[in-house]
Scaffold this active site. Structure first.
Site, PDB file in Angstrom:
ATOM      1  N   SER A 167     -37.708 -48.020 -23.097  1.00  0.00           N
ATOM      2  CA  SER A 167     -39.159 -47.917 -22.973  1.00  0.00           C
ATOM      3  C   SER A 167     -39.752 -49.301 -22.674  1.00  0.00           C
ATOM      4  O   SER A 167     -39.301 -49.964 -21.732  1.00  0.00           O
ATOM      5  CB  SER A 167     -39.739 -47.304 -24.248  1.00  0.00           C
ATOM      6  OG  SER A 167     -41.059 -46.896 -24.033  1.00  0.00           O
ATOM      7  N   ARG A 236     -52.064 -43.054 -32.300  1.00  0.00           N
ATOM      8  CA  ARG A 236     -50.656 -42.775 -32.544  1.00  0.00           C
ATOM      9  C   ARG A 236     -50.334 -41.293 -32.328  1.00  0.00           C
ATOM     10  O   ARG A 236     -49.298 -40.942 -31.767  1.00  0.00           O
ATOM     11  CB  ARG A 236     -50.296 -43.175 -33.984  1.00  0.00           C
ATOM     12  CG  ARG A 236     -48.897 -42.826 -34.404  1.00  0.00           C
ATOM     13  CD  ARG A 236     -47.866 -43.545 -33.561  1.00  0.00           C
ATOM     14  NE  ARG A 236     -46.533 -43.417 -34.134  1.00  0.00           N
ATOM     15  CZ  ARG A 236     -45.434 -43.935 -33.585  1.00  0.00           C
ATOM     16  NH1 ARG A 236     -45.536 -44.611 -32.450  1.00  0.00           N
ATOM     17  NH2 ARG A 236     -44.270 -43.793 -34.142  1.00  0.00           N
ATOM     18  N   ASP A 337     -37.950 -36.497 -20.362  1.00  0.00           N
ATOM     19  CA  ASP A 337     -38.883 -37.616 -20.566  1.00  0.00           C
ATOM     20  C   ASP A 337     -39.971 -37.547 -19.502  1.00  0.00           C
ATOM     21  O   ASP A 337     -39.722 -37.792 -18.332  1.00  0.00           O
ATOM     22  CB  ASP A 337     -38.108 -38.939 -20.463  1.00  0.00           C
ATOM     23  CG  ASP A 337     -38.982 -40.167 -20.710  1.00  0.00           C
ATOM     24  OD1 ASP A 337     -40.209 -40.007 -20.885  1.00  0.00           O
ATOM     25  OD2 ASP A 337     -38.426 -41.276 -20.731  1.00  0.00           O
ATOM     26  N   HIS A 370     -39.059 -38.470 -24.257  1.00  0.00           N
ATOM     27  CA  HIS A 370     -38.923 -39.926 -24.172  1.00  0.00           C
ATOM     28  C   HIS A 370     -38.110 -40.488 -25.334  1.00  0.00           C
ATOM     29  O   HIS A 370     -37.398 -41.482 -25.188  1.00  0.00           O
ATOM     30  CB  HIS A 370     -40.334 -40.530 -24.162  1.00  0.00           C
ATOM     31  CG  HIS A 370     -40.338 -42.016 -24.029  1.00  0.00           C
ATOM     32  ND1 HIS A 370     -39.794 -42.667 -22.942  1.00  0.00           N
ATOM     33  CD2 HIS A 370     -40.820 -42.985 -24.851  1.00  0.00           C
ATOM     34  CE1 HIS A 370     -39.962 -43.980 -23.100  1.00  0.00           C
ATOM     35  NE2 HIS A 370     -40.566 -44.193 -24.238  1.00  0.00           N
ATOM     36  N   ASP A 371     -38.227 -39.858 -26.490  1.00  0.00           N
ATOM     37  CA  ASP A 371     -37.490 -40.334 -27.665  1.00  0.00           C
ATOM     38  C   ASP A 371     -35.982 -40.130 -27.553  1.00  0.00           C
ATOM     39  O   ASP A 371     -35.241 -40.539 -28.454  1.00  0.00           O
ATOM     40  CB  ASP A 371     -37.997 -39.643 -28.940  1.00  0.00           C
ATOM     41  CG  ASP A 371     -39.214 -40.346 -29.524  1.00  0.00           C
ATOM     42  OD1 ASP A 371     -39.533 -41.456 -29.053  1.00  0.00           O
ATOM     43  OD2 ASP A 371     -39.837 -39.786 -30.444  1.00  0.00           O
TER      44      ASP A 371
END
Lengths: 389, 200
Positions: A167, A236, A337, A370-371
């Site tokens: 990232s 967040r 992602d 994405h994680d």
């Protein structure tokens, strides 16, 4: 529910304690000998870099692996976070016998400048004797990398066995390869891009506006009062959604209802409580985040990512950013992602091919969006271990 | 030069002829058997292109530089003359546009190795001519509805295509039952063929 808060009653979020402790502890931080010139034209001084290291530096000083952390990451890559006590954010990847093997490599991970875990950032005390707040200069990905380069200089580490990042960490790894073409032998970039997309800038802007709309924001000068936690939590929550995938959210939460506070089975409240499990999860993620992260750091670091476009500074030709590189590259993307989709990875690969650099590229299949680079994704460990070895 | 490991006959022929230190792109490199042999035994700058992510991961895990992609979508992104040799092993019969792929091979590589199953082998002719069915043979083991071979071709067809594209055949190898055979009657006798193609 909002209560007026008196400044002296505010319990400082623990990031500030960690920040203050780390900045002063020579075992966890180092102050650079010279002021740091920034892309904006400003100069940052003094610059403290808080960093963690694992394993032993070889006598030849040739086994250092530098790991760059992501937006809300920190230097605790493989050791418990000092405040939350949770394992390091890449504990499954870094350690003895793990893919990045600390029995073989000397692993370094530093908190970025602009961060809030001990490196100089907006919560640090500025020249006026109080926290910088919005007087902190805007920093870029290149500035972060320049600072890390100077950290390595100060530590006497000229060459890296590998530079690794996911990232925003991947952006730094690419910037490092561009700034220091011969310094890293291997560059591993996971779930990242050579430029921040319009969609990602847009997501960041939503987060920043949430923070700045918080009644406690006060132009970034909130350190002696209540912090803009509600805004930071919303930032967040919004960002967290982008780290996952629709399929992942459906699998994890579906439309399941949250158990009621009195322990009874979930039911619609016909109000605005966290009825759904996914709502409850996001609220928990948001509130937990405010205790370990500084709202100003969130603004500065997202801004640094938004400004990142490695081709721009080379007349739009990304290949020229890697013109003199001697590194081998490995680019990894994840099929779910949508923040840094596979096409971003391919874009980097084409440029590296055009530059004649040895490059590998693989799109791994993961349900985690994405994680995926942080979690157990089939094939990831083998690729990382094989490439870094 | 140390001894090369046991390779498929067409790969062994390729490995035998590529000079030390060449720059090589293996398109459809699988798990990187040829690339690893070339890198280890001939000091070749070995790169690969492979469509299957698991095979790419295997290659990367073995330290090879392999990009996930395929001949038709990704070759266009490589610069001219990037390689001394481009290798397309038993893949030409699977692509949509074989003629354009030949052009691309000879653009990114100064020369190209191309191998494929020969559809004019006598077993094929018997199966189709006498049996009246699409051939299923040791060389082409899958039935018509399952095979990825959408552009079946023969030795004669390939030579004609190369000439059409303004290229020339520098050398040819023919294989049957896992062994190299002579050129005589190759279009009837060869199960597989391998050509070294150069720019015209």
């Amino acid at each position: 529910m909002q209560k007026p808060v008196r400044a002296e009653l505010v319990e400082a979020p623990y990031f500030r304690l960690v920040q203050a402790q780390n900045m002063q502890d020579p075992a966890t931080a180092l102050t650079l000998p010279d002021p740091l010139p920034l892309d904006s034209g400003a100069t940052l001084s003094p610059v403290t870099i808080a960093y963690e290291r694992y394993g032993q530096l070889s006598p030849e000083r040739d086994n250092a692996v530098l790991i760059f952390h992501a937006l809300t990451g920190d230097q605790y890559v493989a050791s418990p976070h000092p405040a939350t006590g949770k394992p390091g954010w890449w504990d499954r990847m870094v350690g003895p016998d793990k893919p990045i093997d600390t029995d073989r490599y000397y692993v370094i991970c530093a908190n970025v400048i602009g961060g809030c875990m001990g490196s100089t950032g907006p919560a640090s005390i500025g020249p006026e004797g109080k926290p910088y707040g919005q007087n902190f200069p805007v920093v870029t990905i290149h500035d972060m990398v320049r600072a890390i380069g100077r950290l390595l200089d100060t530590l006497g580490i000229e060459r890296l066995h590998a530079a690794v990042g996911g990232s925003m960490g991947g952006m730094q790894a690419l910037a490092f390869a561009s700034q220091f073409p011969t310094r890293a032998e291997r560059v591993l970039v996971l779930a990242s891009a050579a430029r921040q997309s319009a969609q990602n800038i847009a997501f960041h802007e939503v987060g920043r506006q949430a923070i700045m709309a918080d009644a406690n924001w006060n132009g970034g000068d909130y350190y002696e009062a209540a912090h803009p936690d509600a805004g930071l939590a919303v930032a967040r929550m919004a960002a967290h959604i982008t780290y996952l995938s629709e399929a992942g959210l459906t699998e994890k939460f579906g439309r399941r209802l949250q158990q009621r506070p009195d322990g009874t089975d979930g039911a619609k409240s016909f109000g605005f409580e966290a009825d759904f499990e996914v709502e409850s999860y996001l609220r928990y993620q948001g509130s937990g985040f405010t205790r370990r992260f500084d709202a100003n750091s969130y603004l500065y670091i997202t801004r640094a990512m938004d400004y990142f476009d490695l081709a721009e500074e080379h007349g739009g030709r990304l290949a020229d950013a890697f013109a003199n590189t001697t590194a081998r590259f490995c680019i990894v993307s994840f099929d779910t992602d949508w923040l840094y989709p596979t096409e971003e990875g391919r874009h980097i690969v084409r440029a590296l091919n055009a530059a004649g650099a040895p490059v590998s590229f693989v799109e791994l299949s993961s349900p985690y969006g994405h994680d995926g680079f942080l979690l157990e994704t089939p094939g990831l460990d083998e690729v990382v271990r094989g490439f870094v070895s | 030069m140390s001894t090369l490991p046991d390779l498929r006959p067409d790969l062994a022929a390729i490995a035998g002829i590529i000079p030390d230190g060449s720059r090589v792109l293996d398109i459809g490199c699988g798990e990187g058997t040829l690339l690893a042999a070339l890198a280890e035994h001939k000091g070749v700058d070995a790169r690969g292109l492979e469509i299957d992510p698991e095979r790419v991961a295997t290659c990367v895990a073995h330290g090879l530089s392999v990009v996930q992609g395929d001949a038709e979508a990704d070759l266009v992104h490589y610069p001219d003359d990037a390689f001394d040799y481009a290798i397309l092993g038993q893949t030409i019969q699977m692509v949509d546009r074989p003629a354009e792929v030949i052009d691309e091979l000879l653009r990114v590589g100064r020369a190209a190795f191309v191998s494929f199953p020969n559809f004019a082998h006598w077993r094929m002719r018997v199966a189709l001519g006498l049996g009246g069915r699409m051939p299923v043979t040791p060389a082409l083991p899958e039935s018509w509805h399952a095979t990825g071979n959408i552009r079946n071709l023969t030795v004669v067809d390939f030579k004609e295509l190369v000439a059409d594209r303004g290229a020339r055949i520098e050398r040819a190898w023919y294989f049957a039952k896992g062994r190299e055979i002579g050129e005589f009657g190759a279009n009837l006798r060869a199960e597989f063929a391998l050509f070294l193609v150069e720019r015209g």
